[in-house]
Write a protein that holds these residues in place. Structure first.
Motif, PDB file in Angstrom:
ATOM      1  N   ILE A  24      31.483  46.471 -34.667  1.00 14.25           N
ATOM      2  CA  ILE A  24      32.545  47.013 -33.822  1.00 14.25           C
ATOM      3  C   ILE A  24      32.693  46.134 -32.589  1.00 14.25           C
ATOM      4  O   ILE A  24      31.749  45.987 -31.805  1.00 14.25           O
ATOM      5  CB  ILE A  24      32.261  48.472 -33.413  1.00 14.25           C
ATOM      6  CG1 ILE A  24      32.215  49.361 -34.659  1.00 14.25           C
ATOM      7  CG2 ILE A  24      33.327  48.974 -32.446  1.00 14.25           C
ATOM      8  CD1 ILE A  24      31.880  50.815 -34.372  1.00 14.25           C
TER       9      ILE A  24
ATOM     10  N   ALA B 271      33.620  46.101 -29.429  1.00 17.60           N
ATOM     11  CA  ALA B 271      33.886  46.967 -28.281  1.00 17.60           C
ATOM     12  C   ALA B 271      32.587  47.131 -27.505  1.00 17.60           C
ATOM     13  O   ALA B 271      31.541  46.656 -27.926  1.00 17.60           O
ATOM     14  CB  ALA B 271      34.398  48.326 -28.747  1.00 17.60           C
ATOM     15  N   SER B 272      32.694  47.835 -26.384  1.00 17.42           N
ATOM     16  CA  SER B 272      31.511  48.205 -25.611  1.00 17.42           C
ATOM     17  C   SER B 272      31.378  49.715 -25.654  1.00 17.42           C
ATOM     18  O   SER B 272      32.375  50.438 -25.620  1.00 17.42           O
ATOM     19  CB  SER B 272      31.653  47.762 -24.152  1.00 17.42           C
ATOM     20  OG  SER B 272      31.719  46.362 -24.068  1.00 17.42           O
ATOM     21  N   LEU B 273      30.157  50.180 -25.721  1.00 19.88           N
ATOM     22  CA  LEU B 273      29.905  51.611 -25.673  1.00 19.88           C
ATOM     23  C   LEU B 273      29.581  51.965 -24.225  1.00 19.88           C
ATOM     24  O   LEU B 273      28.629  51.439 -23.655  1.00 19.88           O
ATOM     25  CB  LEU B 273      28.741  51.980 -26.592  1.00 19.88           C
ATOM     26  CG  LEU B 273      28.463  53.463 -26.766  1.00 19.88           C
ATOM     27  CD1 LEU B 273      29.645  54.156 -27.435  1.00 19.88           C
ATOM     28  CD2 LEU B 273      27.202  53.677 -27.587  1.00 19.88           C
TER      29      LEU B 273
ATOM     30  N   TYR C  32      32.201  56.651 -24.903  1.00 17.47           N
ATOM     31  CA  TYR C  32      33.504  56.083 -25.227  1.00 17.47           C
ATOM     32  C   TYR C  32      33.325  54.654 -25.717  1.00 17.47           C
ATOM     33  O   TYR C  32      32.422  53.946 -25.267  1.00 17.47           O
ATOM     34  CB  TYR C  32      34.415  56.023 -23.991  1.00 17.47           C
ATOM     35  CG  TYR C  32      34.822  57.353 -23.446  1.00 17.47           C
ATOM     36  CD1 TYR C  32      36.015  57.953 -23.831  1.00 17.47           C
ATOM     37  CD2 TYR C  32      34.026  58.015 -22.515  1.00 17.47           C
ATOM     38  CE1 TYR C  32      36.402  59.171 -23.312  1.00 17.47           C
ATOM     39  CE2 TYR C  32      34.404  59.234 -21.993  1.00 17.47           C
ATOM     40  CZ  TYR C  32      35.592  59.814 -22.396  1.00 17.47           C
ATOM     41  OH  TYR C  32      35.964  61.025 -21.886  1.00 17.47           O
ATOM     42  N   LEU C  33      34.206  54.224 -26.615  1.00 16.77           N
ATOM     43  CA  LEU C  33      34.312  52.813 -26.959  1.00 16.77           C
ATOM     44  C   LEU C  33      35.369  52.224 -26.053  1.00 16.77           C
ATOM     45  O   LEU C  33      36.477  52.754 -25.947  1.00 16.77           O
ATOM     46  CB  LEU C  33      34.739  52.628 -28.415  1.00 16.77           C
ATOM     47  CG  LEU C  33      33.662  52.774 -29.467  1.00 16.77           C
ATOM     48  CD1 LEU C  33      34.271  52.661 -30.851  1.00 16.77           C
ATOM     49  CD2 LEU C  33      32.581  51.732 -29.278  1.00 16.77           C
TER      50      LEU C  33
ATOM     51  N   VAL D 114      33.696  58.830 -28.580  1.00 18.49           N
ATOM     52  CA  VAL D 114      32.740  58.759 -29.678  1.00 18.49           C
ATOM     53  C   VAL D 114      32.015  60.102 -29.733  1.00 18.49           C
ATOM     54  O   VAL D 114      31.376  60.507 -28.755  1.00 18.49           O
ATOM     55  CB  VAL D 114      31.717  57.620 -29.470  1.00 18.49           C
ATOM     56  CG1 VAL D 114      30.706  57.600 -30.600  1.00 18.49           C
ATOM     57  CG2 VAL D 114      32.425  56.280 -29.353  1.00 18.49           C
TER      58      VAL D 114
ATOM     59  N   ARG E  87      27.269  58.727 -32.244  1.00 21.00           N
ATOM     60  CA  ARG E  87      26.882  57.843 -31.144  1.00 21.00           C
ATOM     61  C   ARG E  87      25.853  56.781 -31.562  1.00 21.00           C
ATOM     62  O   ARG E  87      26.010  55.601 -31.248  1.00 21.00           O
ATOM     63  CB  ARG E  87      26.333  58.667 -29.981  1.00 21.00           C
ATOM     64  CG  ARG E  87      26.229  57.879 -28.704  1.00 21.00           C
ATOM     65  CD  ARG E  87      25.738  58.702 -27.550  1.00 21.00           C
ATOM     66  NE  ARG E  87      26.722  59.721 -27.188  1.00 21.00           N
ATOM     67  CZ  ARG E  87      26.537  60.610 -26.228  1.00 21.00           C
ATOM     68  NH1 ARG E  87      25.415  60.613 -25.539  1.00 21.00           N
ATOM     69  NH2 ARG E  87      27.462  61.493 -25.953  1.00 21.00           N
TER      70      ARG E  87
ATOM     71  N   THR F  88      27.411  54.183 -33.934  1.00 22.11           N
ATOM     72  CA  THR F  88      28.376  53.372 -33.191  1.00 22.11           C
ATOM     73  C   THR F  88      27.660  52.368 -32.303  1.00 22.11           C
ATOM     74  O   THR F  88      28.035  51.190 -32.251  1.00 22.11           O
ATOM     75  CB  THR F  88      29.295  54.276 -32.346  1.00 22.11           C
ATOM     76  OG1 THR F  88      29.975  55.173 -33.227  1.00 22.11           O
ATOM     77  CG2 THR F  88      30.312  53.458 -31.580  1.00 22.11           C
TER      78      THR F  88
ATOM     79  N   VAL G  45      28.041  48.287 -32.529  1.00 20.34           N
ATOM     80  CA  VAL G  45      28.407  47.491 -31.349  1.00 20.34           C
ATOM     81  C   VAL G  45      27.330  46.423 -31.101  1.00 20.34           C
ATOM     82  O   VAL G  45      27.645  45.265 -30.815  1.00 20.34           O
ATOM     83  CB  VAL G  45      28.600  48.391 -30.113  1.00 20.34           C
ATOM     84  CG1 VAL G  45      28.679  47.576 -28.835  1.00 20.34           C
ATOM     85  CG2 VAL G  45      29.843  49.255 -30.274  1.00 20.34           C
TER      86      VAL G  45
END
Length: 123
Positions: free
Chosen positions: A32, A34-36, A61-62, A75, A80, A83, A87
């Motif tokens: 993914i 994105a940043s968590l 959140y992503l 998320v 979590r 995900t 990430v």
């Protein structure tokens, strides 16, 4: 630096690169991009305790870019861990690519120096 040492350094760089390439080929989906991030929220209810510092959350959140804008996607708690792992795999993949680019630049410098030591100019 003599030719033999240059060849040894090139071989070492190529071995490192091969190791990184194998790591990338073995990457486990999904990745993914994105940043968590975690946020505490304040709701709009009058008299809620969140107004006095006891915020709701943390919520995951992503954070990602879409058409040049930063977007956030919630998320769910049960997703979590998966995900966060996806990430992290993307981040590791990107780091390995960056290391491969750095090794390629180093190898190019050494190959040019090797060529300069091997080529004889016509006079």
């Amino acid at each position: 630096m003599n030719i033999s040492i240059r060849r040894q350094k090139i071989r070492s760089i190529l071995d490192q690169r091969l190791s990184l390439e194998n790591k990338l080929l073995g990457a486990r989906p999904p990745l993914i991009a994105a940043s968590l991030v975690m946020y505490h929220n304040v709701c709009g209810k009058p008299g809620c305790a969140c107004k006095s510092g006891h915020t709701h959350g943390p919520y995951a959140y992503l954070s990602f870019k879409e058409n040049g804008k930063t977007r956030l996607k919630v998320v769910r708690q049960e997703h979590r861990a998966d995900t966060a792992a996806a990430v992290g795999r993307y981040r590791d993949f990107q780091r390995a690519l960056q290391q491969i680019r750095r090794l390629n630049r180093q190898a190019e410098v050494l190959f040019k120096a090797l060529r300069a030591g091997l080529v004889r100019r016509v006079k």
